[in-house]
Design an enzyme around this catalytic site. Structure first.
Site, short mmCIF file in Angstrom:
data_model
loop_
_atom_site.label_atom_id
_atom_site.label_comp_id
_atom_site.label_asym_id
_atom_site.label_seq_id
_atom_site.Cartn_x
_atom_site.Cartn_y
_atom_site.Cartn_z
N ASP A 34 6.74 -14.81 0.81
CA ASP A 34 5.70 -15.83 0.96
C ASP A 34 5.91 -16.72 2.19
OD1 ASP A 34 4.45 -14.87 -1.28
OD2 ASP A 34 5.06 -16.50 -2.60
N LYS A 58 2.94 -23.83 -6.97
CA LYS A 58 1.83 -22.99 -7.45
C LYS A 58 2.32 -21.93 -8.43
CE LYS A 58 0.25 -19.37 -4.87
NZ LYS A 58 0.16 -18.13 -5.67
N ASN A 59 3.36 -21.20 -8.04
CA ASN A 59 3.75 -20.05 -8.86
C ASN A 59 4.38 -20.46 -10.19
OD1 ASN A 59 2.72 -18.42 -6.92
ND2 ASN A 59 4.68 -17.76 -6.08
N ARG A 93 -0.05 -3.57 -5.82
CA ARG A 93 0.50 -4.43 -6.86
C ARG A 93 0.26 -3.90 -8.28
NH1 ARG A 93 -0.59 -10.57 -4.88
NH2 ARG A 93 1.41 -11.00 -5.84
N ARG A 127 -6.70 -21.31 -2.14
CA ARG A 127 -6.05 -20.76 -3.34
C ARG A 127 -4.72 -21.43 -3.62
NH1 ARG A 127 -4.11 -15.27 -2.96
NH2 ARG A 127 -3.05 -16.12 -4.77
N CYS A 167 -5.13 -5.77 -4.05
CA CYS A 167 -5.37 -7.04 -3.39
C CYS A 167 -4.96 -6.87 -1.95
CB CYS A 167 -4.67 -8.19 -4.09
SG CYS A 167 -3.07 -8.61 -3.49
C1 UD1 Z 1 4.99 -13.33 -7.36
C2 UD1 Z 1 4.38 -14.52 -6.67
C3 UD1 Z 1 4.04 -14.19 -5.22
C4 UD1 Z 1 5.28 -13.64 -4.51
C5 UD1 Z 1 5.89 -12.48 -5.30
C6 UD1 Z 1 7.19 -12.00 -4.71
C7 UD1 Z 1 3.27 -15.62 -8.50
C8 UD1 Z 1 2.00 -16.08 -9.10
N1 UD1 Z 1 3.18 -14.91 -7.38
O1 UD1 Z 1 4.01 -12.31 -7.39
O2 UD1 Z 1 3.61 -15.40 -4.58
O3 UD1 Z 1 4.90 -13.17 -3.23
O4 UD1 Z 1 6.15 -12.90 -6.65
O5 UD1 Z 1 8.10 -13.03 -4.57
O6 UD1 Z 1 4.32 -15.94 -9.00
N2 UD1 Z 1 5.60 -4.34 -8.75
C9 UD1 Z 1 5.46 -3.08 -9.30
N3 UD1 Z 1 5.19 -2.98 -10.64
C10 UD1 Z 1 5.04 -4.08 -11.44
C11 UD1 Z 1 5.18 -5.36 -10.86
C12 UD1 Z 1 5.47 -5.45 -9.51
O7 UD1 Z 1 5.60 -2.08 -8.61
O8 UD1 Z 1 4.79 -3.92 -12.65
C13 UD1 Z 1 5.85 -4.46 -7.29
C14 UD1 Z 1 4.70 -5.15 -6.56
O9 UD1 Z 1 3.69 -4.23 -6.26
C15 UD1 Z 1 5.39 -5.69 -5.33
C16 UD1 Z 1 6.79 -6.03 -5.86
O10 UD1 Z 1 6.95 -5.33 -7.09
O11 UD1 Z 1 5.49 -4.69 -4.34
C17 UD1 Z 1 7.00 -7.51 -6.11
O12 UD1 Z 1 6.02 -7.96 -7.02
P1 UD1 Z 1 6.29 -9.15 -8.04
O13 UD1 Z 1 7.67 -9.67 -7.87
O14 UD1 Z 1 5.87 -8.70 -9.39
O15 UD1 Z 1 5.27 -10.24 -7.51
P2 UD1 Z 1 4.20 -11.03 -8.33
O16 UD1 Z 1 4.77 -11.48 -9.62
O17 UD1 Z 1 2.91 -10.31 -8.34
#
Ligand code: UD1
Length: 449
Positions: free
Chosen positions: A333, A48-49, A147, A425, A142
């Site tokens: 996850d 998915k990701n 996030r 999803r 969410c």
């Molecule tokens: C992706 C995955 C999700 C997985 C996550 C962590 C996809 C579509 N989803 O989500 O399934 O659980 O990685 O492995 O690929 N953060 C910030 N600022 C930012 C971006 C992130 O503070 O600009 C924080 C987030 O709030 C969270 C942490 O960093 O607490 C990890 O987030 P991130 O690695 O970005 O996850 P996603 O890319 O949203």
């Protein structure tokens, strides 16, 4: 029903990727018969990701990208809707998508398409790189945490974009006709920020170096897709990614890697039901943390080949300690599914969630099924019980829904789970795959049970 439909969750046992819409079904309850014994082989769908990021990356190319091994899940349908909204043509053929971004024209993504799926924000990098402007609503809060997208925004600014956030819309404008290569340090190895910035930098002028990158396999898959289109990317899968910008990218065909989270979910399914199942295709290296934890508590994991894993469940398991971390650490996850397993393992286990601040809502639902779990901040202390009992439960997010299905398969009696939109999803025909392994579970319209 709207648009061309791509997904269906079928009630039969056949596992064919059928393309119809999964979003407009009436609310249902999933009835899961407990004390299941599973056996046989389960096929794993595309990740998915990876798929969601790669679909966003197709916007970088003014030709047609053919993406194979696409999972039939609602999040992919949502990404199709987003790409269509910015002028992209998409056709599907079994589990492949042909994505033609030649006529990409629209830089604004409507809020209704972004608000339910955080990954939709990832289009901001490719839109900005290709059109010089992108207007994408904030993905908002969410269920599993706030996030934020500050790391995406800071990186895009470093690449030469002016970014303003106005009325909930992130508006980014390239200061020159193209983005400019830059040195970027990520305060945290965010998967999404690494992907957004890597995509944006492929068409920038000059070299970009991103430090403290996410090293997830899906980041590597995205890089490989971009490389197939002609991008120059080095070091994906390490903490430093270097991108040499190119003038344009070309059409390509690409197959998505197997979904490591789906595979690990079935590994836990075997363990929690004390069953033996074979799982393929998998990339065992992507499953190191999950395999290590299963073996540590006493489950048997056998590499049948470099693409196939067999898990042999055991009558008893020991306790363990899990802390979620960026890859190659234990994946957030998989936290909920392992917690379901630990509720039936002897002794006191701990599960510490460090990636998302609110990803322990399944604790209350597992407790409704007889689990003994105490929450202390972001740490769940799980004291093993001899059995769970079926109960009505509510799925609170995608992986929580999988955890409750697993708990329901192992419990005494029947579990009725609501909130199935979470499951749809991200799991491609989970129920049909479980039925093929011998489980009894089916959906009924809510209120008719
Ligand atoms: C992706 C995955 C999700 C997985 C996550 C962590 C996809 C579509 N989803 O989500 O399934 O659980 O990685 O492995 O690929 N953060 C910030 N600022 C930012 C971006 C992130 O503070 O600009 C924080 C987030 O709030 C969270 C942490 O960093 O607490 C990890 O987030 P991130 O690695 O970005 O996850 P996603 O890319 O949203």
């Amino acid at each position: 029903m709207r648009g061309k439909d791509i997904f269906s969750v079928k009630q039969s046992n056949s596992i064919q990727p059928i393309l119809i819409n999964g979003q407009d079904r009436p609310e249902s309850v999933l009835r899961i018969k407990g004390k299941a014994t599973l056996s046989g082989y389960v096929p794993i769908s595309g990740a998915k990701n990876s798929t969601l990021a790669i679909m966003a990356a197709t916007l970088l190319c003014s030709g047609t990208s053919r993406v194979r091994n696409v999972p039939a899940i609602v999040d992919v349908q949502k990404m199709i809707d987003i790409l269509r909204a910015v002028g992209v043509k998409i056709t599907s053929d079994h589990n492949a998508l042909d994505i033609d971004a030649k006529d990409l024209s629209e830089s604004h993504v409507p809020y209704e398409l972004v608000n339910q799926m955080r990954a939709s924000f990832f289009v901001i990098g490719p839109l900005l790189a290709r059109l010089g402007v992108a207007r994408v609503p904030l993905p908002g809060g969410c269920a599993i945490g706030t996030r934020p997208v500050d790391l995406h925004v800071k990186g895009l600014q470093a690449l030469g974009a002016d970014v303003i956030i106005d009325q909930g819309i992130v508006q980014a404008y390239a200061r020159q006709s193209r983005l400019q290569g830059a040195k970027i340090y990520l305060d945290y190895p965010s998967v999404g920020a690494t992907e957004t910035l890597m995509m944006a930098a492929t068409l920038a002028v000059g070299e970009t170096v991103i430090e403290n990158c996410a090293q997830e396999p899906e980041v590597i898959d995205l890089a490989n897709f971009c490389i197939s289109m002609g991008a120059k990317i080095y070091g994906a899968g390490t903490k430093t990614i270097i991108i040499e910008g190119v003038d344009q990218l070309h059409s390509c065909e690409f197959g998505i890697i197997p979904d490591r989270i789906e595979a690990a979910t079935f590994m836990v399914a075997a363990a929690i039901t004390r069953s033996t199942i074979s799982i393929s295709p998998v990339i065992p290296d992507h499953l190191t943390a999950a395999i290590a934890k299963l073996e540590e508590i006493g489950a048997k994991v056998i590499l049948e080949s470099d693409r196939c894993i067999r898990v042999e469940g055991q009558p008893r398991y020991h306790h363990t300690h899990i802390e979620t971390l960026p890859y190659p650490g234990f994946p957030t996850d998989m936290q909920a599914q392992f917690m379901a397993l630990l509720t039936l393992s002897e002794g006191n286990s701990t599960v510490k969630e460090t990636v998302f601040e609110n990803r322990l809502q399944h604790v209350a639902e597992l407790c409704r099924m007889g689990a003994n779990i105490m929450l202390q901040g972001n740490i769940a202390v799980v004291t093993g019980v001899s059995s769970l009992c079926g109960a009505p439960v509510m799925a609170t997010d995608l992986r929580a829904s999988a955890a409750l299905v697993l708990a329901g398969l192992a419990a005494e009696g029947e579990t009725q789970m609501q909130g199935l939109h979470h499951l749809d999803r991200g799991y491609d025909q989970l129920e049909a795959k479980l039925r093929n392994l011998g489980a009894t579970l089916y959906r009924q319209p809510l209120g008719s049970e």
